[in-house]
Design a protein around this motif. Sequence first.
Motif, PDB file in Angstrom:
ATOM      1  N   MET A 176      -1.304 -18.559  -0.190  1.00 25.61           N
ATOM      2  CA  MET A 176      -0.935 -19.512   0.642  1.00 25.61           C
ATOM      3  C   MET A 176       0.400 -19.449   1.300  1.00 25.61           C
ATOM      4  O   MET A 176       0.536 -19.830   2.448  1.00 25.61           O
ATOM      5  CB  MET A 176      -0.935 -20.887  -0.274  1.00 25.61           C
ATOM      6  N   VAL A 177       1.216 -18.381   0.578  1.00 27.91           N
ATOM      7  CA  VAL A 177       2.765 -18.435   1.408  1.00 27.91           C
ATOM      8  C   VAL A 177       2.815 -16.866   1.914  1.00 27.91           C
ATOM      9  O   VAL A 177       3.695 -16.481   2.849  1.00 27.91           O
ATOM     10  CB  VAL A 177       3.555 -18.328   0.169  1.00 27.91           C
ATOM     11  N   ALA A 178       1.893 -15.832   1.746  1.00 28.99           N
ATOM     12  CA  ALA A 178       2.033 -14.687   2.067  1.00 28.99           C
ATOM     13  C   ALA A 178       1.604 -14.427   3.478  1.00 28.99           C
ATOM     14  O   ALA A 178       0.783 -14.975   4.209  1.00 28.99           O
ATOM     15  CB  ALA A 178       1.144 -13.648   1.152  1.00 28.99           C
ATOM     16  N   ASP A 179       2.476 -13.851   4.334  1.00 25.66           N
ATOM     17  CA  ASP A 179       2.226 -13.301   5.727  1.00 25.66           C
ATOM     18  C   ASP A 179       1.331 -12.194   5.982  1.00 25.66           C
ATOM     19  O   ASP A 179       1.045 -11.271   4.876  1.00 25.66           O
ATOM     20  CB  ASP A 179       3.591 -12.989   6.400  1.00 25.66           C
ATOM     21  N   ASP A 180       0.876 -11.898   7.153  1.00 24.93           N
ATOM     22  CA  ASP A 180      -0.127 -10.871   7.428  1.00 24.93           C
ATOM     23  C   ASP A 180       0.663  -9.675   7.515  1.00 24.93           C
ATOM     24  O   ASP A 180       1.233  -9.368   8.803  1.00 24.93           O
ATOM     25  CB  ASP A 180      -0.929 -10.880   8.544  1.00 24.93           C
ATOM     26  N   VAL A 181       1.244  -8.676   6.648  1.00 21.29           N
ATOM     27  CA  VAL A 181       1.989  -7.733   6.832  1.00 21.29           C
ATOM     28  C   VAL A 181       1.207  -6.389   6.756  1.00 21.29           C
ATOM     29  O   VAL A 181       0.325  -6.155   6.271  1.00 21.29           O
ATOM     30  CB  VAL A 181       2.856  -7.521   5.340  1.00 21.29           C
ATOM     31  N   PRO A 182       1.573  -5.592   8.007  1.00 20.78           N
ATOM     32  CA  PRO A 182       1.304  -4.278   8.156  1.00 20.78           C
ATOM     33  C   PRO A 182       1.307  -3.399   6.869  1.00 20.78           C
ATOM     34  O   PRO A 182       2.205  -3.507   5.923  1.00 20.78           O
ATOM     35  CB  PRO A 182       2.074  -3.550   9.223  1.00 20.78           C
ATOM     36  N   ASP A 183       0.069  -2.563   6.532  1.00 21.37           N
ATOM     37  CA  ASP A 183       0.142  -1.794   5.577  1.00 21.37           C
ATOM     38  C   ASP A 183       1.179  -0.795   5.318  1.00 21.37           C
ATOM     39  O   ASP A 183       1.441  -0.633   4.130  1.00 21.37           O
ATOM     40  CB  ASP A 183      -1.363  -0.812   5.545  1.00 21.37           C
ATOM     41  N   ARG A 184       1.982  -0.386   6.397  1.00 19.75           N
ATOM     42  CA  ARG A 184       3.033   0.441   6.195  1.00 19.75           C
ATOM     43  C   ARG A 184       4.275  -0.089   5.385  1.00 19.75           C
ATOM     44  O   ARG A 184       5.071   0.572   4.796  1.00 19.75           O
ATOM     45  CB  ARG A 184       3.441   1.045   7.593  1.00 19.75           C
ATOM     46  N   PHE A 185       4.078  -1.493   5.435  1.00 18.87           N
ATOM     47  CA  PHE A 185       5.240  -2.020   4.470  1.00 18.87           C
ATOM     48  C   PHE A 185       4.885  -2.526   3.162  1.00 18.87           C
ATOM     49  O   PHE A 185       5.781  -2.920   2.285  1.00 18.87           O
ATOM     50  CB  PHE A 185       5.569  -3.394   5.192  1.00 18.87           C
ATOM     51  N   GLN A 186       3.610  -1.953   2.843  1.00 15.86           N
ATOM     52  CA  GLN A 186       3.386  -2.760   1.306  1.00 15.86           C
ATOM     53  C   GLN A 186       3.854  -1.808   0.192  1.00 15.86           C
ATOM     54  O   GLN A 186       3.964  -0.354   0.589  1.00 15.86           O
ATOM     55  CB  GLN A 186       1.552  -2.491   1.075  1.00 15.86           C
ATOM     56  N   THR A 187       4.178  -2.530  -0.754  1.00 19.16           N
ATOM     57  CA  THR A 187       4.506  -1.908  -1.930  1.00 19.16           C
ATOM     58  C   THR A 187       3.274  -1.789  -2.969  1.00 19.16           C
ATOM     59  O   THR A 187       2.382  -2.434  -2.775  1.00 19.16           O
ATOM     60  CB  THR A 187       5.618  -2.590  -2.748  1.00 19.16           C
ATOM     61  N   PRO A 188       3.598  -0.858  -4.277  1.00 24.77           N
ATOM     62  CA  PRO A 188       2.419  -1.018  -5.061  1.00 24.77           C
ATOM     63  C   PRO A 188       2.188  -2.575  -5.623  1.00 24.77           C
ATOM     64  O   PRO A 188       1.037  -2.730  -5.746  1.00 24.77           O
ATOM     65  CB  PRO A 188       2.690   0.069  -6.083  1.00 24.77           C
ATOM     66  N   VAL A 189       3.030  -3.239  -5.661  1.00 29.05           N
ATOM     67  CA  VAL A 189       2.984  -4.738  -6.241  1.00 29.05           C
ATOM     68  C   VAL A 189       2.299  -5.383  -5.230  1.00 29.05           C
ATOM     69  O   VAL A 189       1.292  -6.102  -5.482  1.00 29.05           O
ATOM     70  CB  VAL A 189       4.148  -4.912  -6.558  1.00 29.05           C
ATOM     71  N   SER A 190       2.915  -5.397  -3.783  1.00 30.49           N
ATOM     72  CA  SER A 190       2.159  -6.301  -3.120  1.00 30.49           C
ATOM     73  C   SER A 190       0.820  -5.911  -2.610  1.00 30.49           C
ATOM     74  O   SER A 190       0.036  -6.854  -2.452  1.00 30.49           O
ATOM     75  CB  SER A 190       3.065  -6.231  -1.770  1.00 30.49           C
ATOM     76  N   ALA A 191       0.475  -4.664  -2.532  1.00 34.10           N
ATOM     77  CA  ALA A 191      -0.942  -4.156  -2.466  1.00 34.10           C
ATOM     78  C   ALA A 191      -1.809  -4.488  -3.429  1.00 34.10           C
ATOM     79  O   ALA A 191      -2.999  -4.969  -2.960  1.00 34.10           O
ATOM     80  CB  ALA A 191      -0.789  -2.731  -2.137  1.00 34.10           C
ATOM     81  N   GLY A 192      -1.296  -4.720  -4.452  1.00 33.14           N
ATOM     82  CA  GLY A 192      -2.034  -4.953  -5.751  1.00 33.14           C
ATOM     83  C   GLY A 192      -2.571  -6.400  -5.678  1.00 33.14           C
ATOM     84  O   GLY A 192      -3.530  -6.966  -5.732  1.00 33.14           O
ATOM     85  N   LEU A 193      -1.395  -7.331  -5.288  1.00 30.74           N
ATOM     86  CA  LEU A 193      -1.575  -8.878  -5.100  1.00 30.74           C
ATOM     87  C   LEU A 193      -2.576  -9.026  -4.050  1.00 30.74           C
ATOM     88  O   LEU A 193      -3.457 -10.087  -4.013  1.00 30.74           O
ATOM     89  CB  LEU A 193      -0.283  -9.375  -4.749  1.00 30.74           C
ATOM     90  N   PHE A 194      -2.506  -8.258  -2.913  1.00 24.34           N
ATOM     91  CA  PHE A 194      -3.453  -8.461  -1.626  1.00 24.34           C
ATOM     92  C   PHE A 194      -5.030  -8.342  -2.036  1.00 24.34           C
ATOM     93  O   PHE A 194      -5.864  -8.866  -1.651  1.00 24.34           O
ATOM     94  CB  PHE A 194      -3.025  -7.854  -0.654  1.00 24.34           C
ATOM     95  N   ASP A 195      -5.113  -7.287  -2.823  1.00 26.28           N
ATOM     96  CA  ASP A 195      -6.316  -6.819  -3.439  1.00 26.28           C
ATOM     97  C   ASP A 195      -6.819  -8.061  -4.297  1.00 26.28           C
ATOM     98  O   ASP A 195      -8.051  -8.325  -4.375  1.00 26.28           O
ATOM     99  CB  ASP A 195      -6.349  -5.528  -4.271  1.00 26.28           C
ATOM    100  N   LEU A 196      -6.097  -8.880  -5.183  1.00 24.58           N
ATOM    101  CA  LEU A 196      -6.569  -9.695  -5.886  1.00 24.58           C
ATOM    102  C   LEU A 196      -6.871 -10.906  -5.203  1.00 24.58           C
ATOM    103  O   LEU A 196      -7.788 -11.586  -5.219  1.00 24.58           O
ATOM    104  CB  LEU A 196      -5.238 -10.037  -6.955  1.00 24.58           C
ATOM    105  N   VAL A 197      -6.004 -11.060  -3.938  1.00 29.43           N
ATOM    106  CA  VAL A 197      -6.432 -12.085  -3.317  1.00 29.43           C
ATOM    107  C   VAL A 197      -8.039 -12.089  -2.613  1.00 29.43           C
ATOM    108  O   VAL A 197      -8.712 -13.071  -2.497  1.00 29.43           O
ATOM    109  CB  VAL A 197      -5.311 -12.429  -2.149  1.00 29.43           C
ATOM    110  N   GLU A 198      -7.991 -10.771  -2.220  1.00 35.96           N
ATOM    111  CA  GLU A 198      -9.674 -10.787  -1.695  1.00 35.96           C
ATOM    112  C   GLU A 198     -10.608 -10.846  -2.687  1.00 35.96           C
ATOM    113  O   GLU A 198     -11.558 -11.298  -2.400  1.00 35.96           O
ATOM    114  CB  GLU A 198      -9.406  -9.051  -1.150  1.00 35.96           C
ATOM    115  N   GLN A 199     -10.377 -10.512  -3.842  1.00 38.39           N
ATOM    116  CA  GLN A 199     -11.329 -10.636  -4.775  1.00 38.39           C
ATOM    117  C   GLN A 199     -11.738 -12.101  -5.365  1.00 38.39           C
ATOM    118  O   GLN A 199     -12.565 -12.548  -5.214  1.00 38.39           O
ATOM    119  CB  GLN A 199     -10.846  -9.963  -6.151  1.00 38.39           C
TER     120      GLN A 199
END
Length: 244
Positions: A176-199
Amino acid sequence: MNVLVVGAGAMGRWFARTVRTHADASVAFTDLDQSAAEAAADAVGGRAVASDAAETFDVVCVAVPMPVAGAAIDEFAPLAAGAVVDVTGSMATPVAAMREAVPDGQRLSLHPLFAPENAPGNVAVVADAPGPETEAVVDALGAAGNNCFETTAAEHDEAMETVQASAHAAVLAFAMVADDVPDRFQTPVSAGLFDLVEQVTGGDPRVYADIQDAFDGADAVADAARELADADADTFEQLYERLS
């Protein structure tokens, strides 16, 4: 063994397919939506019966949403000549309803801790009143590759507050609070969270709403987030070290 599955959704189909394949069971479906029961029967290899059918079955499996589990058990448990089983997602309420409906019958509560498309996996088991039919069901789940482990209704429902209600609330709050961040800015933690959001957001919203209604957890997540937001640097460090 002949089995009636009450509820023609994904979990009911998973149960029917498992016992049909691994317990040599014949399966029938009933659902408020007769066309859904017929579609499930066609998909699994069984038959559809009307919700007011009077025949009896060795096993009646209730696979309906949590808010209507008690009512469905009350209605269909009398059709069980052997065992009543539920795969509704909570345990305390269905177990109590089964005890009331079939005090002298076999009673089994199951919670597959995965979406049916991700089977096999862990299955929580409360064998409230075991017997030949409940044992055949559990054996079939094991033969399908699932890890069946025994628990109590209270232990299960308490665990669901963390692994479902709190976990889902935390992931959805981030979404609900996350912005649409380009992949080049993702960290391992944030990328994992976005994967969980998709799931999480790829499921049935009513199922997730029922989980939040059935189990506490979201309020605690909100309180914890506020505690972190209000913490100064020293307090935040103390909180962080407490969690490490």
